[in-house]
Design a protein around this motif. Structure first.
Motif, short mmCIF file in Angstrom:
data_model
loop_
_atom_site.label_atom_id
_atom_site.label_comp_id
_atom_site.label_asym_id
_atom_site.label_seq_id
_atom_site.Cartn_x
_atom_site.Cartn_y
_atom_site.Cartn_z
N PRO A 43 0.84 -1.20 0.00
CA PRO A 43 0.00 0.00 0.00
C PRO A 43 0.87 1.25 0.00
N SER A 44 0.38 2.31 -0.60
CA SER A 44 1.18 3.54 -0.70
C SER A 44 0.88 4.49 0.46
N GLY A 45 0.39 3.96 1.55
CA GLY A 45 0.09 4.78 2.71
C GLY A 45 -1.37 4.66 3.09
N PRO A 46 -1.69 4.78 4.39
CA PRO A 46 -3.08 4.64 4.83
C PRO A 46 -4.01 5.70 4.28
N GLY A 47 -3.45 6.81 3.76
CA GLY A 47 -4.30 7.86 3.22
C GLY A 47 -4.82 7.57 1.82
N ASN A 48 -4.29 6.55 1.15
CA ASN A 48 -4.74 6.19 -0.20
C ASN A 48 -5.98 5.31 -0.08
N LEU A 49 -7.12 5.83 -0.52
CA LEU A 49 -8.38 5.11 -0.39
C LEU A 49 -8.60 4.09 -1.50
N GLY A 50 -7.70 4.04 -2.46
CA GLY A 50 -7.92 3.19 -3.64
C GLY A 50 -7.55 1.74 -3.46
N TRP A 51 -6.87 1.39 -2.34
CA TRP A 51 -6.44 0.02 -2.14
C TRP A 51 -6.68 -0.38 -0.69
N PRO A 52 -6.88 -1.68 -0.43
CA PRO A 52 -7.08 -2.14 0.95
C PRO A 52 -5.84 -1.88 1.80
N VAL A 53 -6.05 -1.74 3.10
CA VAL A 53 -4.93 -1.65 4.03
C VAL A 53 -4.74 -2.96 4.78
N ARG A 54 -5.68 -3.87 4.64
CA ARG A 54 -5.62 -5.15 5.36
C ARG A 54 -4.43 -5.97 4.88
N ALA A 55 -3.63 -6.46 5.83
CA ALA A 55 -2.41 -7.19 5.50
C ALA A 55 -2.71 -8.46 4.72
N GLN A 56 -3.86 -9.08 4.97
CA GLN A 56 -4.20 -10.33 4.30
C GLN A 56 -4.23 -10.15 2.78
#
Length: 376
Positions: A87-100
């Protein structure tokens, strides 16, 4: 890389080729074209708002004289467009943040990436097999005796190799294999169909596609010093407009590596953000959607691209353009030798493979380009 039977003296000359194939140097044994610049390497920058699309209707004609003399083609290509590797940072809403999600799918080839490679295979089929080319003359069955394929042991390169073959030789039987398995049955394996040979070494021991990783510390030391010799990066790390861009990216994405304090780390993190932008552009997705609702301007995207292009240029090429100081030989010497060996064995009629394919990574292609003295 193409081997032709012509009577001119052999010479080594490497030049970029355009989409029409112009720029190839002709020699008695070999000619070289860097297909990765224009045809095979996906994910290049496009005008804003124009998603990456491929077309099997594209034409890359083979000159009439070459149709009668071409004996072998060697293709080195990057994998197709992929998921991000992180992920490109928690502020990017376009991709999941879940590690799975990232544990399961990071870096995987996307459906669009597979289509791009299949379309590329179709274009290469029209250039090298159809339209009167003699390349596959006398081949009754397309199998491992006519086509050799190598790939790194990563999902995106495995699937990219297969996807290109679906366009190039759609009727062939394609399967994955390891050279270290059933070594006494290599001839039988080649007769079964077209084996895609998977590099069975781990990433750190992969001499064919990741040779620079065999001595990571030496490469890291060279690369760090090389980056600091770049005039542009030295300018960008101190320039107010570039620091403002990096501050803006940190505010929107909340990626820790973009935080102020270590300017070199910030520049390298900006390259990763540019990769994210290219992936999202390719799939016609919003560019770095964030909670602030702010978009990257055209100027910001251009500045980001300049940072990324320079960082990648300095991966293996000397920052000051001195080929003798590049890291190309250490990073891709074995791959260069492998290519030469295929050409040499074909020239001596020791093997009759007509098409040789290497499915790899942008780092592999940059290393090979530096080894061949090609300035990207």
């Amino acid at each position: 890389q193409e081997r032709r039977l012509v009577e001119t003296p052999c010479r080594r000359s490497w030049r970029r080729t355009g989409a029409d194939g112009e720029g190839a140097a002709v020699g008695r044994l070999a000619t070289a074209t860097l297909l990765g610049v224009t045809l095979v390497k996906s994910g290049r920058r496009r005008s804003r708002g124009r998603p990456l699309r491929s077309s099997a209707d594209a034409v890359w004609p083979l000159p009439e004289e070459d149709k009668k003399t071409l004996k072998q083609v060697v293709i080195v290509h990057r994998h197709g467009t992929r998921f991000p590797t992180k992920p490109s940072g928690p502020g990017n809403l376009g991709w999941p943040v879940r590690a799975q999600f990232w544990d399961s799918y990071k870096g995987h080839l996307t459906p669009l990436g597979a289509k791009l490679l299949t379309d590329t295979g179709i274009v290469l089929r029209k250039r090298y097999i159809s339209n009167g080319s003699c390349l596959f003359d006398g081949v009754q069955k397309v199998d491992g005796r006519a086509v050799a394929v190598y790939t790194s042991n990563v999902q995106r390169t495995l699937q990219s190799a297969w996807s290109l073959l679906l366009g190039l030789v759609p009727g062939a039987s394609i399967f994955f294999a390891f050279r270290s398995e059933r070594v006494f049955a290599q001839a039988l394996k080649q007769a079964v169909g077209v084996p895609i040979y998977v590099e069975d070494a781990s990433s750190g021991d992969d001499r064919l596609f990741h040779e620079w990783k065999l001595n990571k510390e030496a490469y890291k030391t060279w690369n760090k010093e090389n980056l600091k010799r770049s005039d542009f990066l030295n300018y960008a790390k101190d320039a107010p407009e570039y620091n403002e861009l990096l501050d803006t990216l940190f505010e929107r994405l909340q990626e820790p590596k973009l935080a102020s304090g270590d300017e070199w780390r910030r520049l390298l993190a900006a390259k990763d953000v540019d990769t994210q932008v290219l992936i999202e552009e390719s799939h016609n997705r919003p560019i770095l959607p964030n909670e602030l609702g702010e978009e990257l301007s055209d100027k910001e995207q251009d500045m980001l691209r300049k940072i990324a292009d320079e960082v990648k240029r300095c991966w293996f090429g000397d920052a000051e353009g001195d080929c003798s100081r590049s890291y190309g030989r250490q990073a891709a010497g074995y791959l260069g030798h492998k290519i030469w060996r295929h050409l040499d064995e074909s020239a001596k009629d020791l093997c009759h493979q007509r098409f040789v394919q290497f499915s790899c990574h942008d780092t592999t292609m940059c290393a090979l380009a530096a080894h061949f003295g090609i300035e990207l």
